[in-house]
Scaffold this active site. Structure first.
Site, PDB file in Angstrom:
ATOM      1  N   HIS A  33       0.705  -1.204   0.038  1.00 56.53           N
ATOM      2  CA  HIS A  33       0.073   0.425  -0.063  1.00 56.53           C
ATOM      3  C   HIS A  33       0.637   1.496  -0.108  1.00 56.53           C
ATOM      4  O   HIS A  33       1.490   1.527   1.173  1.00 56.53           O
ATOM      5  CB  HIS A  33      -0.860   0.227   1.359  1.00 56.53           C
ATOM      6  CG  HIS A  33      -1.378  -0.735   1.363  1.00 56.53           C
ATOM      7  ND1 HIS A  33      -1.139  -2.183   1.774  1.00 56.53           N
ATOM      8  CD2 HIS A  33      -3.033  -1.850   1.300  1.00 56.53           C
ATOM      9  CE1 HIS A  33      -2.479  -3.750   1.807  1.00 56.53           C
ATOM     10  NE2 HIS A  33      -3.081  -2.726   1.657  1.00 56.53           N
ATOM     11  N   HIS A 269      -4.166   2.681  -3.737  1.00 55.00           N
ATOM     12  CA  HIS A 269      -4.422   2.310  -2.272  1.00 55.00           C
ATOM     13  C   HIS A 269      -3.750   0.997  -1.501  1.00 55.00           C
ATOM     14  O   HIS A 269      -2.607   0.942  -1.190  1.00 55.00           O
ATOM     15  CB  HIS A 269      -5.807   1.924  -1.024  1.00 55.00           C
ATOM     16  CG  HIS A 269      -6.140   1.624  -0.576  1.00 55.00           C
ATOM     17  ND1 HIS A 269      -6.425   1.953   0.857  1.00 55.00           N
ATOM     18  CD2 HIS A 269      -5.460   0.011  -0.103  1.00 55.00           C
ATOM     19  CE1 HIS A 269      -6.769   1.780   1.395  1.00 55.00           C
ATOM     20  NE2 HIS A 269      -6.217   0.019   1.712  1.00 55.00           N
ATOM     21  N   GLU A 418     -17.970  -4.382  23.989  1.00 57.49           N
ATOM     22  CA  GLU A 418     -17.073  -5.578  24.320  1.00 57.49           C
ATOM     23  C   GLU A 418     -15.970  -5.860  23.762  1.00 57.49           C
ATOM     24  O   GLU A 418     -14.811  -6.643  24.038  1.00 57.49           O
ATOM     25  CB  GLU A 418     -17.887  -6.495  24.033  1.00 57.49           C
ATOM     26  CG  GLU A 418     -19.218  -7.506  25.198  1.00 57.49           C
ATOM     27  CD  GLU A 418     -20.308  -6.629  24.569  1.00 57.49           C
ATOM     28  OE1 GLU A 418     -20.921  -6.835  25.430  1.00 57.49           O
ATOM     29  OE2 GLU A 418     -20.545  -5.982  23.883  1.00 57.49           O
ATOM     30  N   HIS A 480     -28.629 -15.837  23.268  1.00 58.27           N
ATOM     31  CA  HIS A 480     -27.236 -16.222  24.676  1.00 58.27           C
ATOM     32  C   HIS A 480     -26.818 -16.640  25.035  1.00 58.27           C
ATOM     33  O   HIS A 480     -26.294 -17.390  26.377  1.00 58.27           O
ATOM     34  CB  HIS A 480     -28.073 -15.688  25.952  1.00 58.27           C
ATOM     35  CG  HIS A 480     -28.907 -14.050  25.444  1.00 58.27           C
ATOM     36  ND1 HIS A 480     -28.799 -12.942  24.994  1.00 58.27           N
ATOM     37  CD2 HIS A 480     -28.244 -12.900  27.108  1.00 58.27           C
ATOM     38  CE1 HIS A 480     -29.348 -12.095  25.020  1.00 58.27           C
ATOM     39  NE2 HIS A 480     -28.719 -12.017  26.646  1.00 58.27           N
TER      40      HIS A 480
END
Length: 677
Positions: A33, A269, A418, A480
């Site tokens: 890059h 890029h 988190e 969960h």
């Protein structure tokens, strides 16, 4: 070249050298890059030469500033600066950019390249690591600095990209950093308007400055002055003056600056410029068009002044440290031990012991007691939960809270973040001087997996205390209830996963994690209460067996097992009960092996593994309330697994376990089926 040097334009020459080294390395590798290193060369040059407190001769001295390249694809910017300022990164390593065994990998890797403070690449990770580093500096400075002897006094600098700002990770990081008022954190945002797929106008038009102002940051927008060294210098200095606000410097740079056709183009890029573009770009820089990896002698001499300056800065710190040792010897010993990553002498001499005659206790609650015991003997232990401390119970009463008005506290309130919690915990570990833990429900590692993976890749001793470890958590339901998570983390290189079966195993689970320095550990804890094994019988193994990964918990009655029952966590109790029924009702003698940590067990000598799992006993049944994947390693071709290979259900935990086959009767039935009965 000589005319330019003689004119005193060493700064311009240094910036051009950084740019051309990046161009040449990417061309040589035919991969990389180049655009962002070309754009940010002036900012990198000013930071490294005028503001970064560092000593290239000793990259790990403790009171150095930390520099994090969060936009890690621009690694050649950092490598060029490290080489030019005198780090042990020879020009040959830049020629070997992205090659096997080089010290210049495609993205910065901690432990590979001198001067690289964190492994970055996935966007947003470095930003979050940096928040943890700034937190560590604030905590240690508050705890240890005395009078006029600041032994901890440094800054954290970050370069970040449009991609970092788009990732949700940066929102978590900026929000908490602003709340905590981390004044020694500065982020330079390279607003070059280009991502892989094109102009950011396609996807990203928010006013970043207003967002960060709302977070409580000090914001400077330099606009188009990416080439203005004086403006960059002033912006960095203004950031240094912020005592109680982190700083954001917004810089509108031009990707592939100076390239005749590729400047401000997405094509610059992530691909080499190409030979023709390189020649014309160098011509525009006033550079010899055919020269490769050229470092003018004047630049080498000028930029290696960072060595002498760094040695002076480190020497001044060492003098302060010596004065500190004289005046505050006990604090000095504690700080230096923590910086070295060594645990206090005698830290494990009297571990907690849980009485089997006590009431049943969930391992999450047992861990709370264990954590607090070791918090008293290990003062650098620091961490918290992602807004779940009341449930995971991973708190240290009496250790204080890490809050804006008091950085001395060791309990961190991460909020519902988190990902940041785990990435910043890595930053705490990378910084040194603290030993971090992070806590949440096991299922919510789905939000934090990229950070946990990088901790494993980097070999950081972060401890994850994760509760609600199976379908036994019950009524919250399948959203969960972790199913595949055990198997996935066991598959992660460098990770230790420990699932203790009772309170006393929980003691040694944390001890195993604390004494591990070369990588992270996940400890899985139950919501439901479990009995404490009575280990007073001759056939019952001691809980210290956790330190070896697996051990014989309950030996067979007749000394020669017909069958092996393997289990982890809460299912070990079911296996022990099934062992009794098999013996008394069916004259089938089983051995129960508690297997809390496969990774530790694999590391044991073969003779020990064969003692625990006799090769001649091929009838083996594994029991674990998670995906069955991976257990074939231990049960072999003739064995079987009672696992769960579908998602869970919303029902009371005990009913869930029974309906999914985690019952004594079902274990007995499967064991009998293995023997052909």
């Amino acid at each position: 070249m000589n005319d330019l040097a003689r004119s005193g334009e060493l700064d311009a020459l240094g910036v051009a050298t950084v740019r051309t080294l990046a161009i040449d390395a990417v061309e040589q590798a035919a991969s990389g890059h180049p655009g962002t290193p070309m754009a940010l060369a002036p900012a990198g040059y000013v930071l490294f030469m005028r503001h970064l407190t560092h000593n290239p001769a000793n990259p790990r001295w403790f009171d150095r500033d930390r520099f994090i390249l969060s936009n890690g694809h621009a690694s050649m910017l950092q490598y060029a600066l490290l080489h030019l300022t005198g780090y042990d990164l020879p020009l040959e390593e830049l020629r070997r950019f992205r090659q096997w065994g080089s010290r210049t990998p495609g993205h910065p890797e901690f432990g590979v390249t001198p001067g690289v403070e964190a492994t970055t690449g996935p966007l947003g990770q470095g930003f979050m690591n940096a928040v943890g580093m700034a937190m560590a500096e604030a905590h240690l400075a508050t705890r240890y600095n005395r009078d006029h002897i600041p032994v901890v006094d440094h800054r954290t600098w970050v370069f970040a990209s449009d991609g970092d700002m788009m990732e949700g990770a940066s929102h978590e990081a900026a929000s908490l950093a602003g709340h905590l008022r981390l004044g020694k954190l500065t982020v330079l945002y390279d607003d070059n308007h280009i991502t892989i797929d094109g102009d950011t106008r396609q996807t990203f038009t928010e006013e970043v400055s207003r967002r960060f102002e709302a977070y409580g940051w000090h914001v400077q927008n330099l606009g188009e002055r990416a080439e203005d060294l004086a403006a960059l210098d002033a912006a960095f200095e203004a950031a240094r003056l912020q005592a109680d606000r982190p700083s954001l410097i917004i810089l509108r740079s031009h990707i592939a600056f100076g390239a005749p056709t590729l400047q401000d183009q997405a094509a610059a890029h992530g691909a080499p410029l190409g030979a023709d573009e390189v020649r014309e770009t160098k011509r525009r820089y006033g550079w010899p068009e055919e020269a490769q990896f050229l470092v003018p002698e004047a630049v080498a001499e000028h930029m290696r002044q960072a060595l002498a300056r760094g040695e002076r800065e480190e020497h001044a710190w060492l003098k302060r440290l010596e004065a500190y040792r004289v005046n505050y010897p006990e604090a000095a010993r504690e700080l230096e031990r923590a910086i070295a990553g060594e645990l206090p002498a005698g830290w494990s001499a009297e571990p907690p012991v849980f009485d089997p005659t006590e009431h049943q206790i969930a391992t999450r609650k047992a861990m709370s007691r264990v954590l607090n015991h070791f918090a008293g003997t290990i003062p650098e232990l620091m961490g918290g939960a992602a807004d779940l401390a009341s449930s995971t119970q991973a708190t240290m009463p009496g250790a204080g809270d890490f809050v804006p008005d008091s950085y001395a506290g060791r309990n961190i309130h991460w909020g519902v973040r988190e990902h940041l919690m785990c990435a910043a915990s890595s930053g705490l570990a990378l910084h040194g001087g603290v030993r971090p833990f992070a806590s949440t429900f096991f299922i919510f590692t789905d939000y934090a997996r990229p950070a946990i993976r990088l901790a494993a890749l980097t070999g950081l001793p972060v401890i994850y205390l994760l509760s609600h470890d199976s379908i036994a958590l019950g009524e919250d339901g399948p959203t969960h209830q972790p199913i595949e998570h055990l198997a996935s983390f066991r598959a992660m290189p460098g990770m230790h996963v420990v699932r203790p079966a009772d309170a006393n195993e929980t003691v040694y689970a944390l001890m195993a994690a604390l004494q591990r320095r070369e990588g992270p550990t996940i400890i899985l804890l139950t919501r439901q209460k479990l009995p404490v094994f009575d280990r007073g019988h001759a056939r019952t193994g001691a809980a210290e067996g956790v330190l070896r990964g697996a051990y014989v918990l309950a030996r067979e009655v007749n000394g020669a097992p017909d069958l092996l029952l393997l289990a982890s966590g809460s299912e070990v109790h079911l296996a022990v009960a099934a062992q009794g029924q098999l013996a008394t009702r069916h004259n089938l003698y089983a051995r129960v092996i508690s297997m809390p940590c496969w990774e530790l067990f694999r590391a044991q000598p073969q003779v020990y593994r064969d003692e625990v799992l006799p090769p001649g006993v091929t009838l083996r049944l594994a029991v674990e309330a998670g995906a069955s994947f991976g257990w074939c390693e231990w049960v072999g071709e003739k064995g079987a697994v009672i696992g769960i290979d579908r998602f869970g259900a919303s029902a009371p935990g005990a009913e869930n376990l029974a309906r999914f086959g985690f019952s004594v009767d079902h274990i007995v039935q499967r064991a009998l089926a293995l023997t052909g009965r």
